[in-house]
Design a protein around this motif. Structure first.
Motif, short mmCIF file in Angstrom:
data_model
loop_
_atom_site.label_atom_id
_atom_site.label_comp_id
_atom_site.label_asym_id
_atom_site.label_seq_id
_atom_site.Cartn_x
_atom_site.Cartn_y
_atom_site.Cartn_z
N ILE A 42 0.83 -1.06 0.02
CA ILE A 42 0.02 -0.02 -0.01
C ILE A 42 1.05 1.13 0.08
CG2 ILE A 42 -2.02 1.15 1.29
CD1 ILE A 42 -2.54 -1.39 2.36
N ALA A 43 1.14 1.80 -1.19
CA ALA A 43 2.04 2.82 -1.39
C ALA A 43 1.31 4.12 -0.87
CB ALA A 43 2.29 3.12 -3.03
N HIS A 44 1.39 4.40 0.38
CA HIS A 44 1.00 5.63 1.11
C HIS A 44 1.99 5.72 2.40
CE1 HIS A 44 -1.59 8.46 3.30
NE2 HIS A 44 -2.61 8.58 2.24
N ASN A 45 2.42 7.12 2.45
CA ASN A 45 3.27 7.40 3.59
C ASN A 45 2.68 7.25 4.93
OD1 ASN A 45 1.80 9.83 3.74
ND2 ASN A 45 3.70 11.21 2.88
N ALA A 107 -2.52 9.24 7.62
CA ALA A 107 -2.37 10.55 7.44
C ALA A 107 -3.40 11.22 6.89
CB ALA A 107 -1.08 10.66 6.57
N GLY A 108 -4.63 11.45 7.59
CA GLY A 108 -5.58 12.02 7.17
C GLY A 108 -6.76 11.39 6.29
#
Length: 247
Positions: A42-45, A107-108
């Motif tokens: 899951i490419a999300h920081n 992150a939101g």
């Protein structure tokens, strides 16, 4: 045999990936931001490098939250808000829903991972000796009382599980297509009969009158839906809903 199907979250562009992960009992699927460490990336920081692990367990699955800070929520999309929370670091939490959605706070953003558990195993009674066990609730789906019960349950099965129940007059109108002679008296008689049949109040053969049953319709519908005495497929006894033309 595959028992768990995992549907990845949408991409950053909002597209739904074509990939599906199918797990057999005992197989595991890791997910997180780090490509070398996970089966589902899951490419999300805002997602942990090693965020979690799904393990198939026959007809259900378990979830491990490998995040150190974030609580995950597992929703039942069919359950009108029903959900469970998996605390940070919790391992092997069993998930009881057939259709589930893991919601990852990131992150939101809230990232969904859908998990389907379509496999159902049942005990085979072939070859069993002895007298059969009496059913808990004996229901004849061809009888008028069952149509009345189905009409009472219909709003909560078709629409909102917390929808208000129909009035007796509304039940009469709903039954008219398949029961032209339906009346308030006949419907109320069947409601009273169901209350006795489903053991919500004593029968006329006993000397006891029992306490007055307030919320009789609510009690009947609650019992029927809790024990699957009426399912959505059973609503066929009512004919087509008003305003819908038969195919």
């Amino acid at each position: 045999m595959y028992s768990i199907i995992v549907v990845p979250p949408p991409t950053a562009e909002g597209e739904q990936p074509d990939a599906r992960f199918r797990l057999a009992p005992g197989e595991r699927l890791t997910f997180g931001r780090s490509a070398p460490d996970n089966d589902l990336v899951i490419a999300h920081n805002g997602v942990s490098r090693r965020a979690g692990e799904i393990t198939a367990q026959g007809t259900f699955w378990i979830l491990s939250n490998l995040s150190a800070r974030h609580t995950y929520v597992v929703e039942n999309p069919e359950g009108a808000g029903e959900h469970i929370k998996i605390a940070p670091g919790r391992l092997d939490a069993p998930v009881p829903f057939e259709f589930s959605r893991i919601v990852l706070p990131a992150a939101g953003d809230l990232l969904p991972i859908d998990v389907w558990a379509p496999r159902h195993d049942y005990l085979s009674v072939a070859g069993c000796d002895g007298d059969p066990t009496a059913p808990a609730f004996s229901m004849d789906r061809s009888k008028r009382y069952y149509a009345v019960l189905a009409a009472l349950c219909e709003p909560r099965l078709r629409h909102d599980p917390h929808a208000p129940l129909p009035t007796v007059d509304q039940v009469v109108e709903r039954l008219r297509p398949t029961w032209p002679a339906a009346s308030r008296t006949a419907v109320q008689w069947n409601i009273d009969y169901l209350a006795v049949k489903l053991r919500l109040k004593p029968g006329p053969e006993t000397a006891e009158t029992g306490p007055r049953l307030n919320g009789k319709k609510e009690s009947l519908v609650s019992l029927a839906l809790r024990f699957d005495l009426v399912r959505e497929d059973d609503l066929a006894v009512l004919g087509e809903p008003p305003g819908r033309k038969p195919r």
